[in-house]
Motif scaffolding. Sequence first.
Motif, PDB file in Angstrom:
ATOM      1  N   ASP A 116       1.352  -1.072   0.183  1.00 38.22           N
ATOM      2  CA  ASP A 116       0.429  -0.006  -0.159  1.00 38.22           C
ATOM      3  C   ASP A 116       0.845   1.195  -0.231  1.00 38.22           C
ATOM      4  O   ASP A 116       0.829   2.306  -0.531  1.00 38.22           O
ATOM      5  CB  ASP A 116      -1.330   0.167   1.287  1.00 38.22           C
TER       6      ASP A 116
ATOM      7  N   GLN B 212      -4.033  -5.390  -6.451  1.00 38.21           N
ATOM      8  CA  GLN B 212      -3.454  -6.037  -8.073  1.00 38.21           C
ATOM      9  C   GLN B 212      -2.390  -6.032  -8.033  1.00 38.21           C
ATOM     10  O   GLN B 212      -2.068  -7.266  -9.037  1.00 38.21           O
ATOM     11  CB  GLN B 212      -3.720  -4.906  -9.169  1.00 38.21           C
TER      12      GLN B 212
ATOM     13  N   VAL C 272     -14.722  -1.622 -10.261  1.00 42.18           N
ATOM     14  CA  VAL C 272     -15.440  -2.805  -9.327  1.00 42.18           C
ATOM     15  C   VAL C 272     -16.963  -2.527  -9.638  1.00 42.18           C
ATOM     16  O   VAL C 272     -17.944  -3.395  -9.835  1.00 42.18           O
ATOM     17  CB  VAL C 272     -15.852  -1.601  -7.123  1.00 42.18           C
TER      18      VAL C 272
ATOM     19  N   ASN D 242      -1.874   3.350  -2.762  1.00 43.18           N
ATOM     20  CA  ASN D 242      -3.157   3.129  -3.204  1.00 43.18           C
ATOM     21  C   ASN D 242      -3.097   1.779  -2.377  1.00 43.18           C
ATOM     22  O   ASN D 242      -2.698   0.813  -2.860  1.00 43.18           O
ATOM     23  CB  ASN D 242      -3.754   3.943  -3.712  1.00 43.18           C
TER      24      ASN D 242
ATOM     25  N   VAL E 183     -14.040   2.258  -7.373  1.00 40.97           N
ATOM     26  CA  VAL E 183     -13.112   2.643  -8.183  1.00 40.97           C
ATOM     27  C   VAL E 183     -14.642   2.055  -9.583  1.00 40.97           C
ATOM     28  O   VAL E 183     -14.466   1.021  -9.449  1.00 40.97           O
ATOM     29  CB  VAL E 183     -11.886   2.485  -8.244  1.00 40.97           C
TER      30      VAL E 183
ATOM     31  N   SER F 283     -13.131   0.068  -1.263  1.00 35.52           N
ATOM     32  CA  SER F 283     -13.486   2.369  -1.995  1.00 35.52           C
ATOM     33  C   SER F 283     -11.522   1.927  -1.187  1.00 35.52           C
ATOM     34  O   SER F 283     -10.349   0.765  -0.935  1.00 35.52           O
ATOM     35  CB  SER F 283     -13.621   2.313  -0.436  1.00 35.52           C
ATOM     36  N   ASN F 284     -11.189   3.161  -2.829  1.00 37.48           N
ATOM     37  CA  ASN F 284      -9.945   2.617  -2.240  1.00 37.48           C
ATOM     38  C   ASN F 284      -8.940   3.585  -1.150  1.00 37.48           C
ATOM     39  O   ASN F 284      -7.628   3.434  -1.062  1.00 37.48           O
ATOM     40  CB  ASN F 284      -8.930   3.645  -3.433  1.00 37.48           C
TER      41      ASN F 284
ATOM     42  N   PHE G  70      -5.750  -0.100  -3.875  1.00 38.80           N
ATOM     43  CA  PHE G  70      -6.534  -0.864  -5.325  1.00 38.80           C
ATOM     44  C   PHE G  70      -5.427  -1.779  -5.895  1.00 38.80           C
ATOM     45  O   PHE G  70      -5.308  -2.586  -6.177  1.00 38.80           O
ATOM     46  CB  PHE G  70      -7.580   0.259  -6.225  1.00 38.80           C
ATOM     47  N   ASP G  71      -4.056  -0.347  -6.285  1.00 44.65           N
ATOM     48  CA  ASP G  71      -3.576  -0.762  -7.389  1.00 44.65           C
ATOM     49  C   ASP G  71      -2.403  -1.829  -6.529  1.00 44.65           C
ATOM     50  O   ASP G  71      -1.587  -2.458  -7.110  1.00 44.65           O
ATOM     51  CB  ASP G  71      -2.147   0.231  -7.424  1.00 44.65           C
TER      52      ASP G  71
ATOM     53  N   TYR H  64     -10.580  -7.103  -5.502  1.00 43.18           N
ATOM     54  CA  TYR H  64     -11.170  -5.611  -5.375  1.00 43.18           C
ATOM     55  C   TYR H  64     -11.384  -4.794  -3.875  1.00 43.18           C
ATOM     56  O   TYR H  64     -12.653  -5.399  -3.200  1.00 43.18           O
ATOM     57  CB  TYR H  64     -12.003  -4.954  -6.880  1.00 43.18           C
TER      58      TYR H  64
END
Length: 345
Positions: A113, A124, A189, A118, A186, A140-141, A120-121, A137
Motif C-alpha cells: 500500500d 492488484q 468495482v 493506494n 473505483v 474503496s481505495n 487498489f493498486d 477489489y
Amino acid sequence: MAYGENKIVRVIRGRRPKIVVIGGGTGLPVILNALKEQNADITAIVTVADDGGSSGVIRDYINVVPPGDIRNVLVSLSDLPQEEKDIFQYRFNSSDSFFAGHAIGNLIIAALDEMQGNIFDAVQSLSRMMRIDGRIYPASNEPLTLNAEFVDGTTESGETEITAKDKRIKRVWVTDTDSDDKPKAVLPVLAAIMQADAVVLGPGSLFTSILPNLMISNLGDAVRQTKAEVIYICNIMTQQGETDHFTAAEHVQVINDHLGGHYINTALVNGAKIDMTKFNPADYDAYLEPVRNDFAGLRAQDCRVITADFIDQHSGLVFHDGKKVADEILNLAFEAYSRREREQD
C-alpha cells in the motif's frame, strides 16, 4: 459441462459465469474457494471498514486500509503452493510489542500500500504475485469508518465499538476516515457489478461486513441497477451485538431498507437442523442460535427462497458448505444470463 485441470468448467456461450461476491469476514473465503473450484469467473469486493485485531493495530500504526479480510481472500483465490500460502497466513508468536499476533500477509499488504500509494493498486500487484484466479477489489481505495445509529437513538463509530455496545442497530453508514470526502468505489468495482451474471452478498456479519460495502454510494447504486441476480447467503447462526434473534427475513429486510427497495432477488437459507450438542457456545460466544426461517416474510419482500442443507458442521463449529452454496449460485447465474438473453430478443 467440460472438464480440465481437475476442475469443473461451466461456460455460458464460451465464457465462464461472472460472479461478484461482496462482503468480508471468515465466511467469504469458503464461498470463493468453492466457486474457484467450479471455475467461475470471480470478482471479490472486500470490505475496508474493519478496525479489529491485527488489521486494526496496523491501521493505527500506518494509515492504510485494514488488510485482514483482503489477506484471507487473496489466499482463498491463490494458485500458489499451500506452503507459500501458509507463510502468508502465519501469525507471529513473538512477545515483541509490535509483531506479536500480526499475520505476515497483513504486513506485506501494508508495505505494498505504501509502495503503490493506494490499496487498489497494491492488491492488484499482490494478486499477480500470488497467481490469483479472479479479481480482488477493495470496496474503496481509502480507509473507511463504520458508523451506526441504534434503535435508542444513540450513535457510535468504529466496528469494534459498535458491536461492543451490544445494542439493536437501526442503521449504518460509512465515512472516509481521513477526510470529509464522500466514500466512492473505483470504476472497476462498478463495472464488475454491472457486468455480472450474479452478485452475491455474504455470508458474513450483516452490519459490519456486508452493509459497509453497500453504503458506499456508487457501489450501492450499482447493486440497485445491475441486471445480475442479487443473491443473499443468509447466515446460519445469529450474531451477538448485531442480529440477536433475527429471522432470515429480518436479515434481508435490513439490507433492503438500507438500499431503499426490494433488491434481493434470492435468499439462500439453511433448512437443515443443526445439532446443537456438537456446538460449543463457550468457544464462540458471538453466535447465539440458528437463524429461523420466515418464508412468508421473505416472499413479502419479492424475494425467492432457496432452502436446503447448506451446513458443514464439524468439531463443534457450524460453517456453510461451500460446494452446495456454489452450486446454487452458479444455477442462478445461468438463469439470470438466460433471462437477459430472452429479454434482448
